[in-house]
Write a protein that holds these residues in place. Structure first.
Motif, PDB file in Angstrom:
ATOM      1  N   GLN A  78       0.941  -0.998  -0.136  1.00 53.80           N
ATOM      2  CA  GLN A  78      -0.596   0.081   0.041  1.00 53.80           C
ATOM      3  C   GLN A  78       0.933   1.037   0.706  1.00 53.80           C
ATOM      4  O   GLN A  78       1.264   1.614   0.640  1.00 53.80           O
ATOM      5  N   SER A  90      -7.802   9.075  -4.983  1.00 54.09           N
ATOM      6  CA  SER A  90      -7.163   7.789  -5.119  1.00 54.09           C
ATOM      7  C   SER A  90      -7.770   7.213  -6.173  1.00 54.09           C
ATOM      8  O   SER A  90      -6.711   6.822  -6.946  1.00 54.09           O
ATOM      9  N   TRP A  91      -8.990   7.664  -6.325  1.00 49.19           N
ATOM     10  CA  TRP A  91      -9.441   6.409  -8.179  1.00 49.19           C
ATOM     11  C   TRP A  91      -8.633   7.601  -9.374  1.00 49.19           C
ATOM     12  O   TRP A  91      -8.073   6.436  -9.635  1.00 49.19           O
ATOM     13  N   LEU A 107      -5.241   5.073  -9.899  1.00 49.57           N
ATOM     14  CA  LEU A 107      -5.287   4.221  -9.818  1.00 49.57           C
ATOM     15  C   LEU A 107      -5.739   4.525 -11.320  1.00 49.57           C
ATOM     16  O   LEU A 107      -4.880   3.584 -11.709  1.00 49.57           O
ATOM     17  N   ASN A 145     -11.465   1.935  -0.509  1.00 48.27           N
ATOM     18  CA  ASN A 145     -12.569   2.924  -1.580  1.00 48.27           C
ATOM     19  C   ASN A 145     -13.558   3.396  -0.234  1.00 48.27           C
ATOM     20  O   ASN A 145     -13.333   2.536   0.640  1.00 48.27           O
ATOM     21  N   ALA A 202      -7.664   0.451  -4.150  1.00 51.67           N
ATOM     22  CA  ALA A 202      -7.945   0.744  -3.247  1.00 51.67           C
ATOM     23  C   ALA A 202      -8.286  -0.381  -1.917  1.00 51.67           C
ATOM     24  O   ALA A 202      -9.354  -1.279  -2.231  1.00 51.67           O
ATOM     25  N   ASN A 228      -3.600   2.229  -3.171  1.00 49.83           N
ATOM     26  CA  ASN A 228      -3.307   3.245  -2.233  1.00 49.83           C
ATOM     27  C   ASN A 228      -4.075   3.295  -1.437  1.00 49.83           C
ATOM     28  O   ASN A 228      -4.699   2.341  -0.959  1.00 49.83           O
ATOM     29  N   TRP A 229      -4.872   3.887  -0.381  1.00 50.24           N
ATOM     30  CA  TRP A 229      -6.182   4.352  -0.319  1.00 50.24           C
ATOM     31  C   TRP A 229      -6.618   5.983  -0.508  1.00 50.24           C
ATOM     32  O   TRP A 229      -6.409   6.564  -1.335  1.00 50.24           O
ATOM     33  N   ASP A 230      -8.261   5.568   0.297  1.00 43.95           N
ATOM     34  CA  ASP A 230      -9.159   6.809  -0.232  1.00 43.95           C
ATOM     35  C   ASP A 230     -10.142   7.609   0.190  1.00 43.95           C
ATOM     36  O   ASP A 230     -10.593   7.301   1.538  1.00 43.95           O
TER      37      ASP A 230
END
Length: 268
Positions: free
Chosen positions: A20, A66-67, A70, A87, A84, A48-50
């Motif tokens: 991550q 995040s999105w 991505l 999400n 994520a 990753n993280w949201d």
């Protein structure tokens, strides 16, 4: 600790490592270069993280969304899966989430993982104008959204490249694990081996109630500050996806190299 036994049939799955890459405290160029290194090392998944603000360090430090990231990762990479961890369901309409996931799945050639959860970081909600609600209301919304997302994937043209794996994080025994039993291909868990053993028992009960074969669900867990002995115990319980977080500004990947060697020893 030797008394712990696996209630799952994860033995048939290979061990995998996800890294991550926290999208905080670094310029995007550094995040992009770190992703290149993570893929070159042979990690299985890049997460990753949201969130909209850092979760550690300076709360007003550098941070990216995040999105959109991505989608860029999907173009940048060729082999690694991506998604994520996780999400936040509250931030986007359910059908829009389905469409975004389908689009990134096409960009990546079928490497997208839809990791999702109910949301928890109150600052995100307050500063971006979302209703925070309660843990229960957010979980109810997640349940409803997953039904809509799965339905939209069946209608959308073109459909996803592959059956997008759904990863759900969290260990609540009354709602979250029921949602996992109904919807998840991957369950992301927390806690030490004793906690995992207990939660797996609860998940098994929910799978029985909803008519789901528990062996269909890959068990994921965090490494964080785990020792090799603890990771071995989690593996013996059936965990097969192990995740390691790295954060800016440095993104130290030395621990990832060590854990990749451990993964390979499990798969030898």
């Amino acid at each position: 600790m030797t008394s712990l036994t696996s209630p799952t049939s994860g033995a048939n799955r290979p061990a995998r490592l996800g890294v991550q890459i926290a999208p905080q405290h670094a310029p995007y160029e550094k995040i992009r270069d770190t992703l290149t290194e993570v893929e070159a090392l042979g990690a299985d998944i890049a997460f990753n993280w949201d969130h909209f603000f850092p979760l550690s360090g300076d709360p007003d430090g550098l941070h990216f969304e995040s999105w959109t990231m991505l989608a860029a990762w999907a173009e940048q990479t060729t082999t690694i899966q991506l998604g994520a961890l996780v999400n936040c369901n509250s931030y986007r309409n359910a059908d829009l989430q389905a469409d975004m996931a389908r689009t990134i799945d096409h960009i990546s050639g079928g490497r997208f993982i839809f990791g999702t959860g109910a949301g928890w970081f109150e600052r995100d909600y307050d500063e971006y104008g979302y209703e925070f609600g309660t843990p229960g209301s957010r979980l109810n919304a997640l349940d409803d959204s997953l039904n809509r997302i799965e339905a939209r994937w069946g209608k959308i043209n073109p459909p996803p490249v592959h059956d997008i794996p759904v990863l759900i994080g969290g260990g609540g025994e009354k709602k979250t694990l029921r949602i996992v039993a109904q919807h998840a291909d991957i369950w992301h868990s927390f806690g030490d081996p004793q906690v995992l053993e207990h939660k797996l028992g609860v998940l098994g009960e929910w799978c029985d109630k909803v008519g789901r074969d528990m062996s269909e669900i890959e068990i994921s867990t965090e490494l964080k500050t785990r020792t090799v002995e603890q990771a071995d115990q989690l593996y013996d319980l059936g965990a097969r996806l192990f995740t390691l977080g790295v954060s800016g500004p440095a993104y130290d990947l030395a621990p990832a190299t060590d854990w990749l060697a451990w993964r390979d020893s499990k798969n030898a």
